[in-house]
Design a protein around this motif. Sequence first.
Motif, PDB file in Angstrom:
ATOM      1  N   TYR A 147       0.834  -1.203   0.000  1.00 31.78           N
ATOM      2  CA  TYR A 147       0.000   0.000   0.000  1.00 31.78           C
ATOM      3  C   TYR A 147       0.866   1.248   0.000  1.00 31.78           C
ATOM      4  CZ  TYR A 147      -3.088   3.711   1.591  1.00 31.78           C
ATOM      5  OH  TYR A 147      -3.767   4.897   1.702  1.00 31.78           O
ATOM      6  N   SER A 148       1.974   1.214   0.731  1.00 30.66           N
ATOM      7  CA  SER A 148       2.838   2.393   0.813  1.00 30.66           C
ATOM      8  C   SER A 148       3.442   2.728  -0.547  1.00 30.66           C
ATOM      9  CB  SER A 148       3.947   2.164   1.844  1.00 30.66           C
ATOM     10  OG  SER A 148       4.703   0.995   1.523  1.00 30.66           O
ATOM     11  N   ARG A 179       2.795   6.154  -2.567  1.00 34.64           N
ATOM     12  CA  ARG A 179       3.951   6.940  -3.026  1.00 34.64           C
ATOM     13  C   ARG A 179       3.788   7.318  -4.498  1.00 34.64           C
ATOM     14  NH1 ARG A 179      10.013   4.307  -2.947  1.00 34.64           N
ATOM     15  NH2 ARG A 179      11.130   5.945  -4.121  1.00 34.64           N
TER      16      ARG A 179
END
Length: 383
Positions: free
Chosen positions: A202-203, A207
């Motif tokens: 998810y990060s 991003r």
Amino acid sequence: MTDTQPQPQGNNPFDDAETAHPDTYTLRSPAHLIASLPGTLGYYPSETVALINLHTRPDDPDTLDVGPYFCADIGSTEQLHDMLAQLPMLNHAATFAVVISRVPESSMVARATEELRLLADEYGPVIDACWCVSEVADGTPYRLAFVNDPAAAAEWGWEDCFDAGTVASVIASPAMRPYIDNGILPELDRVDTYEHFDPFLYSDAARCDAVAPRAYRRGAELADLMHVAPLLARRDIERACELFATAPSVKVIDNDDGLVLADVFDSDADVELLASVLTRGRLRDCLILDALEHPRGASAILLTIGRNFTGAIRANALCLWAIVAVSQRLYAWAGVALRCADDEVPGHSLSNLLLHVMLAGKAEDILDVSRRGCRDTWFELGG
């Protein structure tokens, strides 16, 4: 869920299974046809109807080309007729069906088999013969469900194995060779092939969401520069191409789902640069030659971009990833990537074009056409 798996055409002389053509193995018997499915589809089919199409060559009617393969869930066999309608019927030689189910005596299997038997066009029955098997694995028994021409077994030279037999070695099928060469195996399920192109972290997706607006603005600026100051545009495009050479050399298929942005890119600036070149078709085409020259590094970059961006950037990244996959003979995976690209941007021109070429059994032509298009675009930028 239905799926088509367009494949390049393998050489299969109809009258001599012992010739030097590498794929003649596939046509030795129904056992070998069935064994070719995992390598050709990119996964082990289950509760599925698979269609295998064969064509003669216009200049060599004694040679059969195998492909494309079509698949549908057992409960969706009526859609196979629409899939077959996409096939060029000129030089069509045969279509074989394989019903794969762990419950071979179920009413659903019986209904699917009957629908296949009745499948017809203006020329008559579409399916020449159909076999049932519980799973595609070495030594699994198969049996004939129906045949439309009683003389077919003799015509194909399969008298001893037409009605029943056991599946040949899956790993020995020529369709498995690209996987062996790339140190990977087909997926266990069709869903896994599609999920391969979904975000992993998810990060990372967040991003890329933050980078995307800048990438699209930069892409628009580069597109304008290509017209008014091509030498200035070259600088950024060349830097983007250089990223393929310095990226990690990994397997083309990320079986372990281990690729994350931090492994592939040194900074958000590099992510933005590569993504900006993927916002427009003419910019994207400049990447092709370097991607094919560095397929493993390019695969790492294009997969992480394709997984974590959305819109045109994702679609274009997946198209270039598919071209690299074709260069490694991973045709089924290329087809999945192209369908994911079209799902992302319905009607996406490049994904539709490449899928059409693969459906025609000419996947290898993709490489020549793509290289030529890349060279032409660079020529417009000053050579």
